[in-house]
Design a protein around this motif. Structure first.
Motif, short mmCIF file in Angstrom:
data_model
loop_
_atom_site.label_atom_id
_atom_site.label_comp_id
_atom_site.label_asym_id
_atom_site.label_seq_id
_atom_site.Cartn_x
_atom_site.Cartn_y
_atom_site.Cartn_z
N LEU A 1 34.98 41.20 31.86
CA LEU A 1 36.22 40.67 32.23
C LEU A 1 36.45 40.66 33.37
CD1 LEU A 1 39.04 39.65 30.83
CD2 LEU A 1 39.61 41.81 30.89
N TRP A 2 36.09 42.02 34.00
CA TRP A 2 36.28 42.15 35.36
C TRP A 2 35.60 41.23 36.43
CZ3 TRP A 2 34.27 46.82 37.87
CH2 TRP A 2 34.39 47.46 39.29
N PHE A 3 33.64 41.52 36.38
CA PHE A 3 32.99 40.96 37.00
C PHE A 3 33.44 38.62 36.89
CE2 PHE A 3 30.61 44.52 35.49
CZ PHE A 3 30.72 45.58 37.08
N LEU A 4 33.67 38.73 35.38
CA LEU A 4 33.61 37.15 35.63
C LEU A 4 34.84 36.49 36.04
CD1 LEU A 4 31.71 36.38 31.89
CD2 LEU A 4 31.14 36.43 34.22
N GLY A 5 35.88 37.27 35.32
CA GLY A 5 37.55 37.36 36.45
C GLY A 5 37.32 37.47 38.04
N ALA A 6 36.38 38.14 38.38
CA ALA A 6 36.51 38.25 40.21
C ALA A 6 35.64 37.36 40.69
CB ALA A 6 35.68 39.63 40.47
N LEU A 7 34.25 37.04 39.04
CA LEU A 7 34.20 35.95 40.04
C LEU A 7 34.88 34.33 40.22
CD1 LEU A 7 31.28 34.15 40.59
CD2 LEU A 7 30.83 33.67 38.89
N PHE B 1 46.64 34.16 32.14
CA PHE B 1 45.84 34.40 31.72
C PHE B 1 44.61 35.21 31.34
CE2 PHE B 1 41.72 32.62 29.64
CZ PHE B 1 41.61 32.98 28.12
N TRP B 2 44.33 35.52 32.09
CA TRP B 2 43.87 36.93 32.33
C TRP B 2 44.18 37.90 32.05
CZ3 TRP B 2 43.25 40.60 36.11
CH2 TRP B 2 41.81 41.43 36.61
N THR B 3 45.26 38.03 32.87
CA THR B 3 46.58 39.32 32.46
C THR B 3 46.29 39.56 31.08
OG1 THR B 3 47.85 38.52 33.16
CG2 THR B 3 46.86 39.54 34.21
N LEU B 4 46.97 38.77 30.52
CA LEU B 4 46.93 38.21 29.03
C LEU B 4 46.05 38.50 28.05
CD1 LEU B 4 48.99 34.68 28.61
CD2 LEU B 4 49.61 37.21 28.10
N LEU B 5 45.01 38.61 28.42
CA LEU B 5 43.40 38.96 27.56
C LEU B 5 43.20 40.60 28.17
CD1 LEU B 5 40.77 36.35 28.02
CD2 LEU B 5 41.89 36.61 26.60
N ALA B 6 43.34 40.85 29.20
CA ALA B 6 42.97 42.40 29.51
C ALA B 6 44.36 43.59 28.90
CB ALA B 6 43.26 42.33 31.74
N VAL B 7 45.34 43.17 28.43
CA VAL B 7 46.25 43.94 27.50
C VAL B 7 45.69 44.32 26.25
CG1 VAL B 7 47.88 44.30 26.63
CG2 VAL B 7 48.24 42.95 28.87
#
Length: 677
Positions: free
Chosen positions: A351-357, A402-408
């Motif tokens: 989630l971190w690395f792909l989100g950063a990409l 979308f990404w933050t909703l997955l992060a929770v």
């Protein structure tokens, strides 16, 4: 004969083991669909209410572009897609609340979501062409609505595909054609829907009050409610700042409820199913490793323990099986914990690395490097929110929501798994170091060091030293445990009536009343153990005592089964499961699938259910017109106390009154002495 194995028949036990393999299809798939379906609906709404194209004036960026009217056909198809999705989601919810049958609701849900996905995919494909975006390309861009449509189409496709897995498993007979969702799972779905609706309504209000674009307000509401706080948007009007107080408080409470539901869900179902699967796999592997020549059984990769029936009594053999099963439990649970930690850690890193990409690609106009994107994703993932870097592109803002909703949920799962492994180990290490320095234990520094070295040697935290002689005194210890517990019951005033009956020579009636009293008292104690965290584990001698109460004697070889582990498995054959034999009398092994340690219930729950069933059966006997049934000797006797030290068991009907009184008085004196100490 009472069967102390699993409550269900052998076929049902096998179904439960098989159901653990299909847990993802039967429970996880509808849960994911019911949670992410409403999120996809919200994204579809975002894609419908805002224009898809923007014109970028000279000197401006796409975030400050001018909206261009969409073709009517695009709006119409977008609306139809949303209608299909809402109908599909409603059918799923009605099915989960038993308002609509499985066979009717699932085709509606699957077809509806697939239609919504395919329509949006068609629109996205057309919108990505140069003809739709208008020339020159440098002066036109796609708005956030377009990217919300991209994410919504993907979510619809995924959740509908997951529901196909659920339907396939149900029609193949792996589980019933119904959702196996618990109240906490349904609560999570409702909380997710409520949060999405709250976010959209809040965005609508603040977009009106602050004059923001609606999708910018959605981005701001997401940043606010998830406490990221980037600072690129903030209310500037008096009305907006006033409304922030109730909006932020209510939203943060809702986020907390969702996080709490996710955590309880993981603890309630995910761990249970995963633990059952790991335990069964480990048990089968261990059972197949008995070495007849060396008389050992391999419990772990580098752990072998003695396993031989030569020279052992039935009780000692059973205790040997019990201890091996305890080791299997410990190693299976450790494997489950660290496997869960590895999976959640890997998912969080992805989630971190792909989100950063994605952020690196979307924010190239700002000149972000991949390291800058990793930095931004990291402090956003941990809700630090410095605000020195913020997304300004339409794709970046949309993906951020979308990404933050997955992060929770992802971080919630990771923290929960860390609490079971890394944090717990650190806590135990801290307490142990403290006991060596400033907080020595009651037994002194030497004893603490000895226990610590023993734990390191064993590789676990099991400090149960019961049976250091490896079961050679099992019968004596088990008998002593039984007699001590019975002696504690003798001190109760309620037994006076039973003693009076014995004074008149009716020792059988005395023992029956004593047996009923003991059952009631032990049930009361088990009720206290049921709610303990972590679940209480009983020693072998305690199990032997409880099994005796329900009519099972660990010394009785006739009611036990010896797992066929003394022969190596042929390649491709299944290991012996130690399950019940065919016929009326069911035999079982501590290492078999019918073992009480293999059930889905905790040990206290299993014992409580069995003791209550035994007490109910005893009450039915008292109401029976069959004299022989009413006068059936109980499995324990007050005269067991008289024969303490002789290894006597069973009901004694000829004990002299004076000897029994003397033994009862001795029991009273022992209990009084313990209390005085």
């Amino acid at each position: 004969m009472n069967d102390p194995g699993l409550d269900e028949p052998v076929e049902k036990a096998a179904q439960d083991v098989n159901l653990n393999r299909w847990w993802f299809a039967s429970t996880a798939c509808p849960l994911i669909a019911g949670t992410f379906g409403p999120i996809a609906n919200a994204f579809s709404i975002c894609a419908l209410v805002t224009k898809w194209r923007v014109y970028i004036p000279p000197g401006k960026d796409e975030a400050h572009g001018q909206k261009i009217q969409d073709p009517k056909w695009l709006i119409a198809i977008n609306a139809v897609s949303l209608a299909f999705a809402l109908i599909a989601n409603m059918a799923l919810l009605l099915n989960m609340t038993s308002r609509l049958s499985f066979t009717i609701a699932q085709p509606i849900t699957i077809v509806g979501w697939y239609m919504a996905s395919f329509l949006l995919i068609a629109l996205v494909s057309v919108a990505s062409t140069s003809a739709f975006r208008l020339p020159p390309a440098s002066a036109h861009a796609l708005s956030q609505a377009y990217y919300y449509a991209v994410i919504a189409s993907g979510l619809y496709f995924i959740v509908s595909s997951l529901m196909i897995l659920t339907v396939v498993g149900a029609y193949r007979g792996h589980y019933r054609k119904a959702f196996r969702l618990t109240p906490s799972q349904r609560t999570l779905m409702l909380q997710t829907i409520s949060f999405v609706v709250y976010l959209l309504l809040g965005a609508l209000v603040f977009s009106t009050v602050e004059g923001w674009d609606f999708l910018d307000a959605v981005y701001w509401a997401d940043v606010t409610l998830l406490t990221v706080g980037l600072g690129d948007f903030s209310p500037s009007t008096h009305a907006g700042r006033s409304l922030l107080f109730p909006f932020a408080f209510g939203g943060i409470v809702m986020v907390g409820l969702v996080i709490g539901s996710i955590r309880s869900l993981i603890l309630e179902r995910g761990k249970q199913k995963m633990a059952a699967r790991f335990l069964e796999t480990k048990r089968q592997k261990v059972v197949s490793t008995v070495d007849d020549d060396k008389r050992t059984i391999t419990v772990g990769r580098w752990t072998k323990t003695s396993f031989s029936e030569k020279g052992l009594t039935e009780s000692q053999r059973r205790e040997q099986e019990f201890r091996v099963m305890r080791q299997i439990q410990e190693k299976a649970e450790r494997s489950r914990k660290y496997t869960a930690l590895a999976i959640s850690t890997t998912a969080s890193l992805l989630l971190w690395f792909l989100g950063a990409l994605v952020f690196w690609y979307s924010e190239q106009p700002q000149g972000w490097t991949y390291f800058m994107s990793m930095y931004f994703a990291y402090f956003s993932l941990l809700t630090i929110g410095y605000g020195d870097l913020t997304p300004i592109s339409n794709s970046g803002k949309t993906f951020f929501v979308f990404w933050t909703l997955l992060a929770v949920p992802m971080l919630t799962i990771l923290i929960s798994n860390m609490g079971d492994t890394v944090i717990k180990s650190f806590k135990d290490l801290t307490m142990w170091i403290g006991s060596l320095t400033v907080l020595p234990g009651e037994q002194g520094l030497g004893s603490t060091l000895k226990v610590g070295l023993q734990r390191l040697k064993l590789g676990n935290l099991n400090t149960d030293n019961e049976g250091a002689d490896k079961g050679l005194t099992a019968r004596g210890a088990a008998e002593q445990t039984k007699l001590d517990r019975l002696a504690r019951h003798v001190e109760e005033d309620e037994l006076e009536e039973a003693e009076e009956v014995g004074e008149h020579g009716d020792y059988l009636e005395r023992d029956i009343r004593f047996y009923h009293f003991v059952l009631a008292k032990e049930i009361r104690q088990l009720l206290k153990d049921v709610g303990t965290t972590p679940p209480k584990q009983y020693t072998y001698h305690e199990w032997s005592y409880y099994l005796r109460l329900i009519g099972q004697d660990e010394d009785d070889a006739e009611s036990h089964r010896k797992p066929n582990v003394h022969h190596r498995r042929r390649q491709g054959s299944e290991p012996d499961l130690g399950i019940a034999d065919e016929g009326e009398n069911l035999k079982w092994s501590w290492l078999g699938i019918r073992s009480p340690l293999m059930g889905s219930k905790t040990e206290a729950q299993w014992l409580l259910q069995r003791l209550m069933a035994t007490l109910e059966m005893e009450m039915m006997k008292l109401r029976s017109s069959d004299e022989s049934l009413r006068r059936e000797p109980p499995p324990i006797s007050m005269s067991d106390l008289k024969n303490k030290g002789k290894g006597s068991s069973g009901s004694e009907s000829t004990a002299p009154e004076t000897e029994l009184k003397g033994e009862i008085e001795s029991a009273h004196d022992r209990e009084k002495g313990k209390k005085d100490e």
